[in-house]
Design an enzyme around this catalytic site. Sequence first.
Site, mmCIF file in Angstrom:
data_model
loop_
_atom_site.group_PDB
_atom_site.id
_atom_site.type_symbol
_atom_site.label_atom_id
_atom_site.label_comp_id
_atom_site.label_asym_id
_atom_site.label_seq_id
_atom_site.Cartn_x
_atom_site.Cartn_y
_atom_site.Cartn_z
ATOM 1 N N VAL A 100 -5.039 1.754 46.679
ATOM 2 C CA VAL A 100 -5.360 3.064 47.259
ATOM 3 C C VAL A 100 -5.712 2.906 48.749
ATOM 4 O O VAL A 100 -6.273 1.893 49.152
ATOM 5 C CB VAL A 100 -6.552 3.687 46.480
ATOM 6 C CG1 VAL A 100 -7.028 4.978 47.115
ATOM 7 C CG2 VAL A 100 -6.159 3.921 45.039
ATOM 8 N N LEU A 156 0.452 2.159 51.317
ATOM 9 C CA LEU A 156 1.593 1.952 50.413
ATOM 10 C C LEU A 156 1.978 3.230 49.666
ATOM 11 O O LEU A 156 2.795 3.194 48.749
ATOM 12 C CB LEU A 156 1.291 0.821 49.426
ATOM 13 C CG LEU A 156 1.380 -0.587 50.024
ATOM 14 C CD1 LEU A 156 0.781 -1.629 49.095
ATOM 15 C CD2 LEU A 156 2.825 -0.968 50.327
ATOM 16 N N GLY A 157 1.365 4.331 50.038
ATOM 17 C CA GLY A 157 1.804 5.610 49.481
ATOM 18 C C GLY A 157 1.300 5.893 48.079
ATOM 19 O O GLY A 157 1.980 6.577 47.298
ATOM 20 N N SER A 158 0.111 5.404 47.739
ATOM 21 C CA SER A 158 -0.363 5.562 46.353
ATOM 22 C C SER A 158 -0.457 7.039 45.953
ATOM 23 O O SER A 158 -0.023 7.403 44.852
ATOM 24 C CB SER A 158 -1.714 4.874 46.155
ATOM 25 O OG SER A 158 -2.680 5.467 46.968
ATOM 26 N N ASP A 182 5.961 9.978 53.574
ATOM 27 C CA ASP A 182 5.599 9.261 52.341
ATOM 28 C C ASP A 182 6.286 9.874 51.124
ATOM 29 O O ASP A 182 6.941 9.181 50.337
ATOM 30 C CB ASP A 182 4.080 9.313 52.101
ATOM 31 C CG ASP A 182 3.323 8.348 52.977
ATOM 32 O OD1 ASP A 182 3.898 7.906 53.995
ATOM 33 O OD2 ASP A 182 2.161 8.044 52.661
#
Length: 309
Positions: free
Chosen positions: A98, A102-104, A148
Amino acid sequence: MSTKASAPGKIILFGEHAVVYGQPALAVPVTQVHADVEVSDSSRPGIWIEAPDIDLHTELNTLPSDHPLAAVIHNLFFALHVDPFPSLNVRIASSIPVASGLGSGAAVSVALIRALSTYTGHPLSDERVNDLAFEIEKLHHGTPSGIDNTVITYARPVYFVKGRPLETFKAGVPFFLIIGDTGVAAPTKEAVGDVRKLWMKDKVKWEKVFSKIGDIANLARTMIEQARTKELGELMDQNHVLLQELRVSSPELDKLVQVARNAGALGAKLSGGGRGGNMIALVTPETKEAVAKSLTDAGARHVIITKVE
Ligand code: PMV
């Protein structure tokens, strides 16, 4: 009955922050990490959400309406005219760290939208999934560019310009990137807000920086398509300097960037919102293990080696 959907993580290669102001950016999916959602029938009334990674075990109505998970479900069922809501179990698992670039958040939204829409008999086009996920990104990020949700929805390398139709790109030869996590959680919203404050104070000055970043992103696309890996590395280094000027780097990011270069990377830069989260390094098959080890030895929390094709 049950329905499953997954969405990959993503990493921005070039153009973060400037992309919010209309400049191009490049991003690729990262399939080593993903969000997975399973929706199934429930014998209890209500929509029961299990998200062990964030320690959430609750019924939908206990969440505030602007909670991203609640917002996904409400917005989606409203758009699909699902009324009354069915009784469901929703299980969300994610291996994407998170607040690390990384685009969680976007990956959870995309997987959840796909699983719920299919489960309720209204499978959606990628375009609609992307639009719905973008609405949720606004809750996460304030004024997101939309990069994203786009790269995660389409799961392909994306040349992104805000508001323009999807454009993908293809590498002339596959190349390897190392993604190194500083372990410092840094909310993108704050970094984006601080850049906005800088821009508000001197638009002419900062728009020049944004446009230099945009030029680098355009050149980088050409270098990727023409398999000119050495030049691509140099462009990463240049992009990092401009991000430092925008004050979105941090001592931890600068350290990992330097460590990667010293260990033989062709170039390195922070990726995403900055202030923490991840950096990326361009490596060859010969240097990838050494760079990954140096990053781990220097304190990187997670290291992912990913291939861009
Ligand atoms: O921190 P991330 O990887 O979610 O990336 C944010 C990218 C920014 O350009 C900083 C913001 C945006 O919405 O494009």
